[in-house]
Design a protein around this motif. Structure first.
Motif, PDB file in Angstrom:
ATOM      1  N   UNK A 171       0.636  -1.177   0.074  1.00 50.49           N
ATOM      2  CA  UNK A 171      -0.085  -0.024  -0.132  1.00 50.49           C
ATOM      3  C   UNK A 171       0.850   1.297   0.021  1.00 50.49           C
ATOM      4  N   UNK A 172       2.128   1.001   0.714  1.00 53.67           N
ATOM      5  CA  UNK A 172       2.943   2.476   0.736  1.00 53.67           C
ATOM      6  C   UNK A 172       4.036   2.462  -0.216  1.00 53.67           C
ATOM      7  N   UNK A 173       3.887   1.488  -1.171  1.00 49.30           N
ATOM      8  CA  UNK A 173       4.851   1.088  -2.425  1.00 49.30           C
ATOM      9  C   UNK A 173       6.187   1.365  -2.068  1.00 49.30           C
ATOM     10  N   UNK A 174       6.406   0.577  -1.036  1.00 46.73           N
ATOM     11  CA  UNK A 174       7.858   0.285  -0.544  1.00 46.73           C
ATOM     12  C   UNK A 174       8.159  -1.022  -0.320  1.00 46.73           C
ATOM     13  N   UNK A 175       9.271  -1.489   0.227  1.00 43.38           N
ATOM     14  CA  UNK A 175       9.687  -2.896   0.339  1.00 43.38           C
ATOM     15  C   UNK A 175       9.292  -3.235   1.838  1.00 43.38           C
ATOM     16  N   UNK A 176       8.973  -4.496   2.171  1.00 45.28           N
ATOM     17  CA  UNK A 176       8.672  -4.792   3.525  1.00 45.28           C
ATOM     18  C   UNK A 176       9.795  -4.475   4.231  1.00 45.28           C
ATOM     19  N   UNK A 177      11.129  -4.371   4.030  1.00 43.80           N
ATOM     20  CA  UNK A 177      12.256  -3.904   4.906  1.00 43.80           C
ATOM     21  C   UNK A 177      12.250  -2.520   5.390  1.00 43.80           C
ATOM     22  N   UNK A 178      11.617  -1.696   4.364  1.00 45.66           N
ATOM     23  CA  UNK A 178      11.396  -0.321   4.484  1.00 45.66           C
ATOM     24  C   UNK A 178      10.471  -0.162   5.588  1.00 45.66           C
ATOM     25  N   UNK A 179       9.319  -1.080   5.646  1.00 47.52           N
ATOM     26  CA  UNK A 179       8.544  -0.916   6.852  1.00 47.52           C
ATOM     27  C   UNK A 179       9.170  -1.294   8.191  1.00 47.52           C
ATOM     28  N   UNK A 180       9.891  -2.300   8.178  1.00 52.34           N
ATOM     29  CA  UNK A 180      10.465  -2.695   9.039  1.00 52.34           C
ATOM     30  C   UNK A 180      11.397  -1.494   9.768  1.00 52.34           C
ATOM     31  N   UNK A 181      12.165  -0.813   8.732  1.00 53.55           N
ATOM     32  CA  UNK A 181      13.111   0.271   9.046  1.00 53.55           C
ATOM     33  C   UNK A 181      12.255   1.459   9.653  1.00 53.55           C
ATOM     34  N   UNK A 182      11.152   1.676   9.054  1.00 53.20           N
ATOM     35  CA  UNK A 182      10.269   2.772   9.565  1.00 53.20           C
ATOM     36  C   UNK A 182       9.562   2.486  11.124  1.00 53.20           C
ATOM     37  N   UNK A 183       9.218   1.386  11.388  1.00 54.27           N
ATOM     38  CA  UNK A 183       8.937   0.648  12.580  1.00 54.27           C
ATOM     39  C   UNK A 183       9.868   0.761  13.613  1.00 54.27           C
ATOM     40  N   UNK A 184      11.104   0.668  13.349  1.00 53.16           N
ATOM     41  CA  UNK A 184      12.249   0.813  14.097  1.00 53.16           C
ATOM     42  C   UNK A 184      13.123   2.145  14.114  1.00 53.16           C
ATOM     43  N   UNK A 185      12.474   2.982  13.454  1.00 57.86           N
ATOM     44  CA  UNK A 185      13.044   4.414  13.895  1.00 57.86           C
ATOM     45  C   UNK A 185      14.292   4.741  12.897  1.00 57.86           C
ATOM     46  N   UNK A 186      14.437   3.990  11.930  1.00 60.83           N
ATOM     47  CA  UNK A 186      15.669   4.138  11.088  1.00 60.83           C
ATOM     48  C   UNK A 186      15.322   5.039   9.886  1.00 60.83           C
ATOM     49  N   UNK A 187      14.230   4.793   9.421  1.00 58.38           N
ATOM     50  CA  UNK A 187      13.606   5.778   8.275  1.00 58.38           C
ATOM     51  C   UNK A 187      12.482   6.529   8.780  1.00 58.38           C
ATOM     52  N   UNK A 188      12.427   7.506   8.369  1.00 56.59           N
ATOM     53  CA  UNK A 188      11.110   8.246   8.619  1.00 56.59           C
ATOM     54  C   UNK A 188       9.795   8.128   7.944  1.00 56.59           C
ATOM     55  N   UNK A 189       8.388   8.247   8.493  1.00 54.68           N
ATOM     56  CA  UNK A 189       7.289   8.056   8.090  1.00 54.68           C
ATOM     57  C   UNK A 189       6.900   9.328   7.258  1.00 54.68           C
ATOM     58  N   UNK A 190       6.548   9.206   5.998  1.00 52.78           N
ATOM     59  CA  UNK A 190       6.331  10.373   5.339  1.00 52.78           C
ATOM     60  C   UNK A 190       4.687  10.852   5.471  1.00 52.78           C
ATOM     61  N   UNK A 191       4.339  11.919   4.901  1.00 56.11           N
ATOM     62  CA  UNK A 191       3.016  12.257   5.022  1.00 56.11           C
ATOM     63  C   UNK A 191       2.228  11.563   4.332  1.00 56.11           C
ATOM     64  N   UNK A 192       2.597  10.903   3.160  1.00 55.86           N
ATOM     65  CA  UNK A 192       1.848  10.056   2.366  1.00 55.86           C
ATOM     66  C   UNK A 192       1.712   8.703   3.011  1.00 55.86           C
TER      67      UNK A 192
END
Length: 79
Positions: free
Chosen positions: A36-57
């Motif tokens: 749904x976010x048009x990213x990889x599952x790995x990016x979701x884990x990165x976002x959940x763990x504070x490594x990557x930021x959540x976007x407004x989208x």
């Protein structure tokens, strides 16, 4: 990226808890959310763990999935 500390660490933990709750409440897997976010599952884990930021989208899609406010999804409100 350096370690999170203080308020940033608290914010990330709240966001992680909220996003996981939204996913669980709506039967959304990491793979589903990634699609749904048009990213990889790995990016979701990165976002959940504070490594990557959540976007407004990202937050907009989570808001749509959950039916909750932006403030709730972002961890600024309990409603």
């Amino acid at each position: 990226m350096g370690k999170l500390g203080g308020r940033n660490m608290e914010d990330y933990k709240i966001r992680k808890t909220r996003v996981k709750a939204i996913m669980a409440d709506n039967n959304v897997t990491v793979k589903d959310l990634a699609r749904q976010l048009e990213v990889t599952p790995n990016m979701i884990y990165r976002k959940l763990n504070g490594i990557s930021k959540w976007t407004l989208q990202d937050l907009t899609i989570l808001k749509t999935i959950s039916g909750k406010s932006f403030d709730y999804v972002f961890g600024l409100s309990d409603k």
